[in-house]
Write an enzyme that holds these catalytic residues in place. Sequence first.
Site, PDB file in Angstrom:
ATOM      1  N   ALA A  75     -15.691 112.241  12.354  1.00 55.64           N
ATOM      2  CA  ALA A  75     -17.091 112.452  12.187  1.00 55.64           C
ATOM      3  C   ALA A  75     -18.117 111.684  13.022  1.00 55.64           C
ATOM      4  O   ALA A  75     -17.534 110.595  13.673  1.00 55.64           O
ATOM      5  CB  ALA A  75     -17.124 111.881  10.721  1.00 55.64           C
ATOM      6  N   GLY A 115     -12.056 112.716  10.886  1.00 52.59           N
ATOM      7  CA  GLY A 115     -12.132 114.115  10.370  1.00 52.59           C
ATOM      8  C   GLY A 115     -11.546 115.232  11.343  1.00 52.59           C
ATOM      9  O   GLY A 115     -11.479 116.264  10.744  1.00 52.59           O
ATOM     10  N   GLU A 118      -8.271 115.431  10.029  1.00 52.54           N
ATOM     11  CA  GLU A 118      -8.424 116.087   8.775  1.00 52.54           C
ATOM     12  C   GLU A 118      -8.698 117.555   8.954  1.00 52.54           C
ATOM     13  O   GLU A 118      -8.339 118.496   8.372  1.00 52.54           O
ATOM     14  CB  GLU A 118      -9.568 115.520   7.680  1.00 52.54           C
ATOM     15  CG  GLU A 118      -9.175 114.041   7.318  1.00 52.54           C
ATOM     16  CD  GLU A 118     -10.096 113.574   6.562  1.00 52.54           C
ATOM     17  OE1 GLU A 118      -9.990 112.726   5.712  1.00 52.54           O
ATOM     18  OE2 GLU A 118     -11.428 113.449   7.243  1.00 52.54           O
ATOM     19  N   GLU A 138     -10.928 105.337   9.989  1.00 55.26           N
ATOM     20  CA  GLU A 138     -12.008 104.814   8.967  1.00 55.26           C
ATOM     21  C   GLU A 138     -12.112 103.578   8.473  1.00 55.26           C
ATOM     22  O   GLU A 138     -12.905 102.706   8.225  1.00 55.26           O
ATOM     23  CB  GLU A 138     -12.057 105.773   7.872  1.00 55.26           C
ATOM     24  CG  GLU A 138     -12.387 107.172   8.196  1.00 55.26           C
ATOM     25  CD  GLU A 138     -11.327 108.233   8.655  1.00 55.26           C
ATOM     26  OE1 GLU A 138     -10.164 107.832   9.112  1.00 55.26           O
ATOM     27  OE2 GLU A 138     -11.902 109.418   8.938  1.00 55.26           O
TER      28      GLU A 138
HETATM   29  N1  COA Z   1     -19.097 109.643  16.704  1.00 50.26           N
HETATM   30  C1  COA Z   1     -19.910 109.737  17.797  1.00 50.26           C
HETATM   31  N2  COA Z   1     -19.624 109.344  19.046  1.00 50.26           N
HETATM   32  C2  COA Z   1     -18.333 109.057  19.358  1.00 50.26           C
HETATM   33  C3  COA Z   1     -17.452 109.240  18.333  1.00 50.26           C
HETATM   34  C4  COA Z   1     -17.781 109.624  17.256  1.00 50.26           C
HETATM   35  N3  COA Z   1     -16.616 109.557  16.062  1.00 50.26           N
HETATM   36  N4  COA Z   1     -16.291 108.923  19.088  1.00 50.26           N
HETATM   37  C5  COA Z   1     -16.576 108.739  20.252  1.00 50.26           C
HETATM   38  N5  COA Z   1     -17.854 109.071  20.434  1.00 50.26           N
HETATM   39  C6  COA Z   1     -18.704 108.809  21.800  1.00 50.26           C
HETATM   40  C7  COA Z   1     -18.892 107.673  22.390  1.00 50.26           C
HETATM   41  O1  COA Z   1     -19.894 106.962  21.435  1.00 50.26           O
HETATM   42  C8  COA Z   1     -19.109 107.822  23.834  1.00 50.26           C
HETATM   43  O2  COA Z   1     -20.504 108.187  23.935  1.00 50.26           O
HETATM   44  P1  COA Z   1     -21.301 107.662  25.196  1.00 50.26           P
HETATM   45  O3  COA Z   1     -20.728 107.996  26.375  1.00 50.26           O
HETATM   46  O4  COA Z   1     -22.718 107.953  24.884  1.00 50.26           O
HETATM   47  O5  COA Z   1     -21.211 106.108  24.863  1.00 50.26           O
HETATM   48  C9  COA Z   1     -18.182 108.988  24.088  1.00 50.26           C
HETATM   49  O6  COA Z   1     -18.020 109.599  22.905  1.00 50.26           O
HETATM   50  C10 COA Z   1     -16.797 108.586  24.561  1.00 50.26           C
HETATM   51  O7  COA Z   1     -16.276 107.744  23.896  1.00 50.26           O
HETATM   52  P2  COA Z   1     -15.725 106.180  24.549  1.00 50.26           P
HETATM   53  O8  COA Z   1     -15.580 105.293  23.164  1.00 50.26           O
HETATM   54  O9  COA Z   1     -16.409 105.644  25.587  1.00 50.26           O
HETATM   55  O10 COA Z   1     -14.395 106.669  24.920  1.00 50.26           O
HETATM   56  P3  COA Z   1     -12.933 105.901  24.971  1.00 50.26           P
HETATM   57  O11 COA Z   1     -12.021 106.585  25.634  1.00 50.26           O
HETATM   58  O12 COA Z   1     -13.157 104.551  25.302  1.00 50.26           O
HETATM   59  O13 COA Z   1     -12.461 105.715  23.384  1.00 50.26           O
HETATM   60  C11 COA Z   1     -12.012 106.605  21.146  1.00 50.26           C
HETATM   61  C12 COA Z   1     -12.042 106.668  22.700  1.00 50.26           C
HETATM   62  C13 COA Z   1     -11.559 107.762  20.367  1.00 50.26           C
HETATM   63  C14 COA Z   1     -10.725 105.580  21.178  1.00 50.26           C
HETATM   64  C15 COA Z   1     -13.248 105.849  20.623  1.00 50.26           C
HETATM   65  O14 COA Z   1     -14.392 106.682  21.180  1.00 50.26           O
HETATM   66  C16 COA Z   1     -13.375 105.561  19.159  1.00 50.26           C
HETATM   67  O15 COA Z   1     -12.663 104.960  18.579  1.00 50.26           O
HETATM   68  N6  COA Z   1     -14.406 106.738  18.614  1.00 50.26           N
HETATM   69  C17 COA Z   1     -14.459 106.471  17.139  1.00 50.26           C
HETATM   70  C18 COA Z   1     -13.351 107.307  16.406  1.00 50.26           C
HETATM   71  C19 COA Z   1     -13.606 107.003  14.958  1.00 50.26           C
HETATM   72  O16 COA Z   1     -13.743 105.873  14.307  1.00 50.26           O
HETATM   73  N7  COA Z   1     -13.576 108.162  14.290  1.00 50.26           N
HETATM   74  C20 COA Z   1     -13.636 108.342  12.784  1.00 50.26           C
HETATM   75  C21 COA Z   1     -15.125 108.350  12.458  1.00 50.26           C
HETATM   76  S1  COA Z   1     -15.222 108.105  10.551  1.00 50.26           S
END
Ligand code: COA
Length: 263
Positions: A75, A115, A118, A138
């Site tokens: 999400a 998500g 999911e 989450e």
């Molecule tokens: N929602 C919104 N933006 C997201 C996102 C999410 N779920 N996941 C990644 N992004 C964005 C980051 O903010 C970043 O944006 P920016 O370049 O403007 O800063 C871009 O995507 C790249 O992500 P980044 O975190 O820099 O990449 P990474 O390779 O270091 O890490 C993840 C990748 C997937 C491990 C990390 O982005 C993450 O943990 N994301 C959240 C996952 C999550 O909790 N999802 C469930 C939500 S309920």
Amino acid sequence: MRETLETTVVEFTPETGIGHITLNRPDALNALSDQLRADLIEGLRLLESENEDQDGIALRAVIVEGADGNFCAGADITEFSESNPGASSERHHYEFIMEFPVPVIAKIRGYCLGGGLETAMACDFRFADEDARFGLPEVDLGIVPGAGGVQFISRLANPAAAKEIAMTGEHISADRARDLGIVTRVPDNLDEATRDFAETIASKPPLSIQAIKESGNIATQTGLREGRQYDRRLFERLLETADHEEGAKAFAEDDYEPEFRGR
Ligand code: COA
């Protein structure tokens, strides 16, 4: 057909009957914004409209993937609010995929989290690259997977695996996800294997394929007796179809290549 919506790209190849939807927010790792959820539903509707004015069923299988090497990072956290997590699309895309009459295959590279996982589990099949990473993060946001992540994994794998993945929030590999039953296949060549599989399904009698999807969905919701009665009704319905007649004719006549239309 190729249509570019705000956050998805939708394609249809009439020769194979295969539809394709690409989640297209690569800068946010294809995170599920309200717009993306709505465009995913709209993409499926557009693909389904390929059946209009056809003699039978044109759309036979759909492949969903993410742009630029990631499936979906869950999400969109920037849109999170207690009152409205993704409520703006009039119907949730998870239900829409599960109830979509045509099989939907998730083709997964890179991150497939929250998500995103999911969404993949709402699809009928998950084909994954060996470098794909799966998880339900989450818990680290102080919430739970809100679209059935624990329920899905409990059914595909087992409740302990579901609790482990959701409680730790840790990422697991494609191989582990396959061994647990969450991922269908981890082929050497993901593009080729997914396409071949979609083409195999697309070549079969479409009404049989739709009935099998329906039956598989029912299997997770009812007891064996009720499920078998349901299947009997599907079977009897399909006995009346032109495609059944066509398949039986091809079996009887050695040299005859059947042509299934979905009627
Ligand atoms: N929602 C919104 N933006 C997201 C996102 C999410 N779920 N996941 C990644 N992004 C964005 C980051 O903010 C970043 O944006 P920016 O370049 O403007 O800063 C871009 O995507 C790249 O992500 P980044 O975190 O820099 O990449 P990474 O390779 O270091 O890490 C993840 C990748 C997937 C491990 C990390 O982005 C993450 O943990 N994301 C959240 C996952 C999550 O909790 N999802 C469930 C939500 S309920």
